[in-house]
Design a protein around this motif. Structure first.
Motif, mmCIF file in Angstrom:
data_model
loop_
_atom_site.group_PDB
_atom_site.id
_atom_site.type_symbol
_atom_site.label_atom_id
_atom_site.label_comp_id
_atom_site.label_asym_id
_atom_site.label_seq_id
_atom_site.Cartn_x
_atom_site.Cartn_y
_atom_site.Cartn_z
ATOM 1 N N GLY A 1 -1.326 0.692 -4.582
ATOM 2 C CA GLY A 1 -0.149 0.304 -5.359
ATOM 3 C C GLY A 1 0.768 1.472 -5.688
ATOM 4 O O GLY A 1 1.794 1.303 -6.325
ATOM 5 N N THR A 2 0.382 2.683 -5.273
ATOM 6 C CA THR A 2 1.243 3.841 -5.545
ATOM 7 C C THR A 2 2.247 4.027 -4.410
ATOM 8 O O THR A 2 2.164 3.366 -3.380
ATOM 9 C CB THR A 2 0.418 5.140 -5.660
ATOM 10 O OG1 THR A 2 -0.167 5.426 -4.378
ATOM 11 C CG2 THR A 2 -0.685 5.006 -6.703
ATOM 12 N N ARG A 3 3.181 4.930 -4.620
ATOM 13 C CA ARG A 3 4.171 5.220 -3.568
ATOM 14 C C ARG A 3 3.475 5.652 -2.292
ATOM 15 O O ARG A 3 3.825 5.217 -1.195
ATOM 16 C CB ARG A 3 5.088 6.351 -4.037
ATOM 17 C CG ARG A 3 6.041 5.958 -5.134
ATOM 18 C CD ARG A 3 6.809 7.190 -5.551
ATOM 19 N NE ARG A 3 7.873 6.877 -6.497
ATOM 20 C CZ ARG A 3 8.742 7.786 -6.937
ATOM 21 N NH1 ARG A 3 8.652 9.039 -6.532
ATOM 22 N NH2 ARG A 3 9.691 7.446 -7.786
ATOM 23 N N TYR B 1 1.896 2.687 -0.684
ATOM 24 C CA TYR B 1 2.913 1.861 -0.010
ATOM 25 C C TYR B 1 3.201 2.435 1.370
ATOM 26 O O TYR B 1 3.331 1.710 2.358
ATOM 27 C CB TYR B 1 4.214 1.855 -0.824
ATOM 28 C CG TYR B 1 4.314 0.796 -1.900
ATOM 29 C CD1 TYR B 1 3.176 0.339 -2.560
ATOM 30 C CD2 TYR B 1 5.537 0.252 -2.264
ATOM 31 C CE1 TYR B 1 3.269 -0.614 -3.557
ATOM 32 C CE2 TYR B 1 5.649 -0.706 -3.255
ATOM 33 C CZ TYR B 1 4.506 -1.134 -3.902
ATOM 34 O OH TYR B 1 4.612 -2.080 -4.881
ATOM 35 N N ASP C 1 1.996 -1.121 9.253
ATOM 36 C CA ASP C 1 2.816 -2.305 9.440
ATOM 37 C C ASP C 1 3.932 -2.047 10.439
ATOM 38 O O ASP C 1 4.219 -2.873 11.309
ATOM 39 C CB ASP C 1 3.422 -2.684 8.073
ATOM 40 C CG ASP C 1 3.386 -4.165 7.841
ATOM 41 O OD1 ASP C 1 2.817 -4.883 8.687
ATOM 42 O OD2 ASP C 1 3.929 -4.618 6.823
ATOM 43 N N ASN C 2 4.591 -0.915 10.323
ATOM 44 C CA ASN C 2 5.764 -0.599 11.137
ATOM 45 C C ASN C 2 6.027 0.895 11.002
ATOM 46 O O ASN C 2 6.727 1.323 10.092
ATOM 47 C CB ASN C 2 6.955 -1.417 10.635
ATOM 48 C CG ASN C 2 8.255 -1.024 11.311
ATOM 49 O OD1 ASN C 2 8.262 -0.278 12.272
ATOM 50 N ND2 ASN C 2 9.357 -1.517 10.789
ATOM 51 N N THR D 1 11.948 -3.178 8.748
ATOM 52 C CA THR D 1 11.248 -3.658 7.562
ATOM 53 C C THR D 1 9.747 -3.707 7.839
ATOM 54 O O THR D 1 9.325 -3.636 8.980
ATOM 55 C CB THR D 1 11.696 -5.087 7.188
ATOM 56 O OG1 THR D 1 11.665 -5.886 8.373
ATOM 57 C CG2 THR D 1 13.095 -5.110 6.616
ATOM 58 N N CYS D 2 8.961 -3.861 6.774
ATOM 59 C CA CYS D 2 7.512 -4.032 6.925
ATOM 60 C C CYS D 2 7.161 -5.505 6.739
ATOM 61 O O CYS D 2 7.282 -6.036 5.628
ATOM 62 C CB CYS D 2 6.760 -3.212 5.889
ATOM 63 S SG CYS D 2 6.650 -1.510 6.345
ATOM 64 N N PRO D 3 6.733 -6.193 7.792
ATOM 65 C CA PRO D 3 6.533 -7.641 7.720
ATOM 66 C C PRO D 3 5.439 -8.081 6.737
ATOM 67 O O PRO D 3 5.579 -9.121 6.114
ATOM 68 C CB PRO D 3 6.151 -8.016 9.158
ATOM 69 C CG PRO D 3 5.711 -6.757 9.792
ATOM 70 C CD PRO D 3 6.480 -5.661 9.132
ATOM 71 N N ASN D 4 4.383 -7.274 6.583
ATOM 72 C CA ASN D 4 3.281 -7.699 5.710
ATOM 73 C C ASN D 4 3.454 -7.279 4.264
ATOM 74 O O ASN D 4 2.573 -7.479 3.444
ATOM 75 C CB ASN D 4 1.950 -7.176 6.246
ATOM 76 C CG ASN D 4 1.522 -7.937 7.488
ATOM 77 O OD1 ASN D 4 1.565 -9.157 7.521
ATOM 78 N ND2 ASN D 4 1.157 -7.203 8.529
ATOM 79 N N MET D 5 4.582 -6.660 3.972
ATOM 80 C CA MET D 5 4.847 -6.297 2.581
ATOM 81 C C MET D 5 5.952 -7.216 2.046
ATOM 82 O O MET D 5 6.734 -7.770 2.805
ATOM 83 C CB MET D 5 5.246 -4.825 2.479
ATOM 84 C CG MET D 5 4.124 -3.906 2.963
ATOM 85 S SD MET D 5 4.537 -2.160 2.959
ATOM 86 C CE MET D 5 4.379 -1.760 1.213
ATOM 87 N N GLU E 1 8.457 -4.955 -2.377
ATOM 88 C CA GLU E 1 7.788 -3.722 -1.922
ATOM 89 C C GLU E 1 8.633 -2.987 -0.886
ATOM 90 O O GLU E 1 8.717 -1.753 -0.886
ATOM 91 C CB GLU E 1 6.408 -4.054 -1.338
ATOM 92 C CG GLU E 1 5.375 -4.431 -2.391
ATOM 93 C CD GLU E 1 4.129 -5.097 -1.811
ATOM 94 O OE1 GLU E 1 3.139 -5.191 -2.532
ATOM 95 O OE2 GLU E 1 4.140 -5.527 -0.639
ATOM 96 N N ASN E 2 9.280 -3.749 -0.002
ATOM 97 C CA ASN E 2 10.151 -3.125 0.984
ATOM 98 C C ASN E 2 11.327 -2.418 0.317
ATOM 99 O O ASN E 2 11.683 -1.297 0.691
ATOM 100 C CB ASN E 2 10.677 -4.183 1.967
ATOM 101 C CG ASN E 2 9.776 -4.348 3.183
ATOM 102 O OD1 ASN E 2 9.871 -3.611 4.142
ATOM 103 N ND2 ASN E 2 8.868 -5.315 3.119
ATOM 104 N N LEU F 1 10.071 0.736 -1.294
ATOM 105 C CA LEU F 1 9.839 1.770 -0.276
ATOM 106 C C LEU F 1 11.145 2.480 0.071
ATOM 107 O O LEU F 1 11.231 3.715 0.074
ATOM 108 C CB LEU F 1 9.291 1.122 0.995
ATOM 109 C CG LEU F 1 7.798 1.146 1.275
ATOM 110 C CD1 LEU F 1 7.518 0.355 2.535
ATOM 111 C CD2 LEU F 1 7.271 2.549 1.410
ATOM 112 N N GLY G 1 4.162 2.346 -6.891
ATOM 113 C CA GLY G 1 5.023 2.106 -5.733
ATOM 114 C C GLY G 1 6.302 1.387 -6.120
ATOM 115 O O GLY G 1 7.374 1.690 -5.608
#
Ligand SMILES: Nc1ncnc2c1ncn2[C@@H]1O[C@H](COP(=O)(O)OP(=O)(O)O)[C@@H](O)[C@H]1O
Ligand SMILES: [Mg+2]
Lengths: 299, 257
Positions: free
Chosen positions: A157-159, A162, A169-170, B93-97, B101-102, B105, B118
């Motif tokens: 859950g932190t930066r 993330y 993810d990407n 983008t991040c699909p699972n977030m 959250e995106n 980020l 985050g």
């Protein structure tokens, strides 16, 4: 009852390692075989340290650290030397085999039955009330596993956490965020192998000996726990994935124990069973996925 | 100012498939310029953007931002001052977030990715306002995973995310190509709004000649690794789609088609 306790105990220990595999396999999408080396690394180091008189509780964070360093090396081999993910893990796993033997003092096993451990010490022998004594192992293990889970939940859950999720993810987005995606992978692998080594150290303390062969099949156990846990709890969005992974590890241990308990199966068949059950889980979860992909078939 | 000096770029160097795409290529882009880049497939538009961003190595030449030589700077460090939107909406983008959250980020870009939470709760209202400018209703779906959004919605988010923190350059590679005409229009208008509001130096590759003509203050046409047309300011303003089409025809006749 003792069987049930045994399942819970080992399940909880392997669950910590499975949390690491969750990071590499599920979050980073990195098939990291180094856990087969870092799990016994933690065990060897813990045994070596306890024999040398280091307090058993202090051996655990040191095991985590050793595992994290090994994971970092896997990551650096992959990122800096551009070696494929699978090979990086295999290289470190194989190298660790020798390192582990060295740490254990050039021997394949190192018992320390007469030494205190986190499970067997002045406090557990004398302070703990008798009715609780049979459960003290499970209680201590549950506490450690839950602490690990909560720490991982917090981290994700932190930066930084993330960013770790983004890397799996990407990873183009990580670059777009002006961060080095290679470094993020190295961090993820470090944490994952830290957990694996910690689990190895705890298992060594429970058994009061180190054996070089305990690493074999670690990855299989981790993968099976992660896949079993995430598949079973997919529909329950309130259940955190980390919780699902822990449940997966305990369930998987139960499955293995059940098969072993069948009379014709010998204890020496353990790894065969472990592998076969993973295969079964993979096949079932794949067929479930296929079904899920065509919700209107036959409608 | 962004400057490319004497760039040489080969593909498959040393093999039978060796191809020299850029030979002694030069380009200067001034601060605040909004350059539309058009050109046939394979003319080197994407390669040009990749060279600027450091996604691929060049064989020789120099890339400067202002007076700073960034030729050897790794891609991720260059991105500190660059925002980039790709043709594929999935890249930004991040699909699972989740949407939230995106956004969080993207908001952390340029800051330290440390152990602070985050998502900064105090920023949620700001994210909502940002999402509202898209007019897609995303501000009410903060907890939805980005993977379930449509391509257009994701591209809109990608644009928002890449321009949320202070940057100097915006790099767009056919960022409306994968979208339906209506959504493409919306995204293009939004792009222009952001570029104006933040005074971004922009390079936009597009196959949509109308966008190339209507938006921006400079027009480049690429062909086989060379700029065959470069119109600025008033000259650009006077350019019509027919002029570009005529140029396209001229090129293909030269090629013997
Ligand atoms: N990775 C690569 N390897 C070999 N050739 C490439 C590669 N990328 C692009 N090319 C070639 O370089 C030329 C320019 O490609 P590109 O920059 O993608 O063009 P555009 O974006 O203008 O369509 C094309 O002829 C293409 O085949
Ligand atoms: Mg292209």
């Amino acid at each position: 009852m003792t069987i049930l306790l045994g399942i819970l105990e080992e399940g909880l220990i392997y669950a910590i390692m499975a949390l690491g595999v969750y990071i590499t396999y599920k979050i980073l999408d990195f098939p990291d075989l180094s856990v087969d080396g870092t799990f016994p690394l933690g065990a060897a180091l813990t045994a070596g340290l306890i024999v040398k008189g280091i307090p058993p509780a202090a051996a655990l964070p040191l095991s985590f650290l050793a595992g994290a360093i090994a994971g970092c090396i896997t990551g650096l081999i992959h990122v800096k030397c551009r070696v494929r993910d699978l090979f990086s893990g295999i290289i470190v796993m194989t190298a660790l085999y020798s390192v582990n033997l060295r740490i254990a003092g050039m021997r394949a096993n190192l018992p320390f039955l007469s030494q205190d451990t986190i499970f067997d010490n002045e406090w557990t022998r004398n302070q703990v009330p008798d009715p609780i004594k049979p459960y003290i192992l499970v209680l201590i293990l549950a506490a450690i596993t839950i602490i690990c889970k909560l720490l991982l939940d917090w981290y994700l859950g932190t930066r930084s956490g993330y960013l770790l999720q983004a890397a799996g993810d990407n990873d183009t987005l990580v670059t777009s965020l002006a961060m080095d995606k290679g470094l993020v992978k190295v961090i993820g692998l470090s944490i994952a192998n830290g957990f694996a080594a910690l689990a190895g150290g705890i298992l060594a303390q429970k058994q009061a000996f180190f054996d070089i062969s305990i690493g074999t099949g670690t990855m299989v156990f981790g993968l099976a726990s992660v896949i079993l846990g995430t598949q079973l709890f997919k529909r329950f969005s309130m259940v955190r994935t980390t919780t699902a992974v822990i449940a997966g590890a305990i369930l998987y241990k139960a499955c293995v124990a059940f098969v072993i308990s069948i009379r014709i199966v010998k204890a020496t068949d353990l790894k065969l069973i472990t592998a076969a059950i993973l295969l079964l889980i993979l096949v079932i979860s794949d067929s479930l996925k296929r079904k899920g992909a065509h919700p209107h078939v036959g409608a | 100012m962004l400057e490319l000096k004497n760039i040489n770029k080969y593909y498959n160097a040393g093999t039978v498939n060796e191809m020299c795409l850029f030979r002694d290529f030069n380009l200067k882009i001034g601060e605040g310029e909004f350059v539309s880049v058009v050109g046939s497939n394979g003319s080197g538009k994407t390669t040009l953007l990749n060279l600027i961003c450091g996604s691929i190595p060049l064989d020789s030449g120099t890339i400067l931002i202002g007076r700073e030589n960034i030729t050897k700077m790794p891609e991720y460090k260059r991105q500190r001052r660059i925002g980039r939107v790709y043709q594929n909406p999935a890249m930004g983008t991040c699909p699972n977030m989740t949407i939230l959250e995106n956004m969080a980020l993207a908001d952390t870009k340029g800051k330290s990715f440390n152990l602070l939470p985050g998502t900064n709760k105090a920023r949620i209202d700001f994210y909502r306002d940002q999402l509202k400018t898209l007019g897609l209703g995303l501000e009410d779906k903060l907890q939805v995973k980005v993977g379930v959004l449509s391509g257009g919605q994701r591209q809109a988010m990608a644009l928002l995310m890449s321009t949320m923190t202070p940057i100097e350059f915006l790099i767009l590679d056919e960022h409306t190509a994968a979208l339906d005409p209506k959504t493409a229009e919306t995204i293009m208008e939004l792009t222009d709004k952001i570029v104006q509001a933040k005074h971004l130096t922009t390079i936009m590759v597009t196959h949509n000649l109308r966008f190339a003509v209507e938006y921006g203050n400079r027009l480049l046409m690429m062909h086989q690794g060379e700029t065959v047309m470069d119109k600025k300011a008033e000259e650009k303003a006077a350019t019509r789609i027919v002029d570009i089409l005529a140029m396209f025809n001229e090129i293909s006749i030269e090629c013997g088609n």
